[in-house]
Design a protein around this motif. Structure first.
Motif, short mmCIF file in Angstrom:
data_model
loop_
_atom_site.label_atom_id
_atom_site.label_comp_id
_atom_site.label_asym_id
_atom_site.label_seq_id
_atom_site.Cartn_x
_atom_site.Cartn_y
_atom_site.Cartn_z
N PHE A 17 0.86 -1.18 0.00
CA PHE A 17 0.00 0.00 0.00
C PHE A 17 0.90 1.23 0.00
N LYS A 18 0.37 2.36 -0.46
CA LYS A 18 1.20 3.56 -0.55
C LYS A 18 1.41 4.22 0.80
N ASN A 19 0.52 3.93 1.79
CA ASN A 19 0.75 4.45 3.14
C ASN A 19 0.14 3.52 4.16
N ALA A 20 0.48 3.76 5.44
CA ALA A 20 0.06 2.88 6.53
C ALA A 20 -1.45 2.91 6.75
N THR A 21 -2.07 4.07 6.62
CA THR A 21 -3.50 4.17 6.89
C THR A 21 -4.32 3.34 5.89
N GLU A 22 -3.85 3.26 4.65
CA GLU A 22 -4.54 2.43 3.66
C GLU A 22 -4.41 0.95 4.02
N ALA A 23 -3.26 0.56 4.53
CA ALA A 23 -3.06 -0.84 4.93
C ALA A 23 -4.01 -1.20 6.08
N PHE A 24 -4.18 -0.31 7.04
CA PHE A 24 -5.07 -0.58 8.16
C PHE A 24 -6.53 -0.62 7.71
N ALA A 25 -6.89 0.22 6.78
CA ALA A 25 -8.26 0.20 6.26
C ALA A 25 -8.54 -1.13 5.55
N ALA A 26 -7.53 -1.65 4.84
CA ALA A 26 -7.69 -2.93 4.15
C ALA A 26 -7.84 -4.07 5.15
N ALA A 27 -7.09 -4.03 6.25
CA ALA A 27 -7.20 -5.07 7.27
C ALA A 27 -8.57 -5.02 7.94
N GLN A 28 -9.06 -3.82 8.19
CA GLN A 28 -10.37 -3.67 8.81
C GLN A 28 -11.47 -4.21 7.90
N ALA A 29 -11.28 -4.05 6.61
CA ALA A 29 -12.27 -4.53 5.64
C ALA A 29 -12.10 -6.02 5.34
N GLY A 30 -11.07 -6.64 5.87
CA GLY A 30 -10.85 -8.06 5.63
C GLY A 30 -10.14 -8.36 4.33
N ASN A 31 -9.55 -7.35 3.72
CA ASN A 31 -8.86 -7.57 2.44
C ASN A 31 -7.43 -8.08 2.62
#
Length: 286
Positions: free
Chosen positions: A195-209
């Motif tokens: 991911f281009k930044n950490a916040t996008e990675a956390f959003a993906a984990a929260q969404a189950g991606n």
């Protein structure tokens, strides 16, 4: 009788003359009043000499342009149009020492070094960047200013006993980071999702991606502090990293000036104040 009277008159006259001389002598012997002595003027206290910083260049006169991935709390993040965070406050304090206005510019993390090397856009990288030998081949780093480790984040209730539990899993990482490098070296059977930044990675984990995230420990702690998003840090990964501000190899005077300013901020206590503001604890003793 006449002789006696004359003698008595002479004696009285002589006594009067002696009295006059005695009175005049006493008056002459009086000491003059002492004049007040002047106290020596106190010498003014010496003011500390101003630091003499080495010569350096900046892209814009009077400004220090800073490239940063501004989605990396608590080091840098955007509050509306304004950058804030530990790196921001520390760089502002350094800029004040150098007599420069600090301007933060948002940049994707893995493009920071190539952009700095190309020149013309920003003077310094301040982005929670770990000092690594391969990076030092391309740019210079000022002295370390923060010690960090990595972390593994997974959904709450996940079982984790070691890297082997991540085999076949999808692991979110920030592209170009030491977290990505650690995952590549230590979880070879996993699928890395950059991911281009950490916040996008956390959003993906929260969404189950993605099934897990490998990310810098202080950033993971900050992101999950107010809203855990159903995620938790299941392991701290001791990597012994140190962050540093990146500077072009063509501008060694700026690297030296930043080092001098940083040392002054630590000595006078400003660094500790900024550290406690953003991390809630005093910095570790050096």
């Amino acid at each position: 009788m006449r002789t006696s009277s004359r003698w008595l008159a002479l004696m009285l006259a002589f006594a009067l003359v002696l009295s006059a001389f005695a009175f005049t002598g006493c008056a002459a012997e009086e000491e003059p009043a002492e004049e007040p002595t002047e106290e020596p003027a106190e010498e003014p206290a010496e003011e500390p000499a101003e630091a003499e910083y080495p010569e350096f260049t900046t892209i814009e006169e009077g400004k220090l342009l800073v490239g940063s991935d501004t989605a990396f709390p608590p080091f840098e993040s955007m509050n509306g149009d304004v950058a804030e965070g530990f790196d921001v406050d520390l760089m502002d304090a350094i800029g004040e020492k150098l007599g420069l206005e600090v301007v933060f510019m948002t940049e994707i993390f893995d493009t920071l070094i190539p952009t700095l090397k190309a020149g013309g856009k920003f003077d310094v990288i301040a982005s929670g960047m770990t000092i690594k030998p391969e990076r030092e081949l391309e740019i210079d780093f000022a002295d370390p200013y923060y010690d960090s480790n990595q972390s593994l984040v997974m959904p709450k209730g996940s079982m984790y006993n070691g890297p082997e539990d991540l085999a076949g899993k999808r692991i979110g990482v920030q592209s170009g980071t030491t977290g990505e490098a650690w995952a590549q070296e230590n979880i070879p059977d996993a699928t890395l999702v950059p991911f281009k930044n950490a916040t996008e990675a956390f959003a993906a984990a929260q969404a189950g991606n993605v099934d897990a995230i490998v990310n810098d420990l202080p950033v993971s702690t900050e992101i999950l502090k107010e809203d855990d998003r159903g995620l938790e840090i299941v392991a701290q990964i001791p990597t012994g990293e140190q962050y540093g501000f990146g500077v072009s190899k063509d501008n060694p005077g700026l690297t030296e000036a930043i080092n001098m300013a940083l040392a002054e901020l630590k000595e006078e206590g400003t660094y500790a104040e900024i550290y406690e503001k953003w991390f809630g604890i005093a910095p570790p003793a050096e």
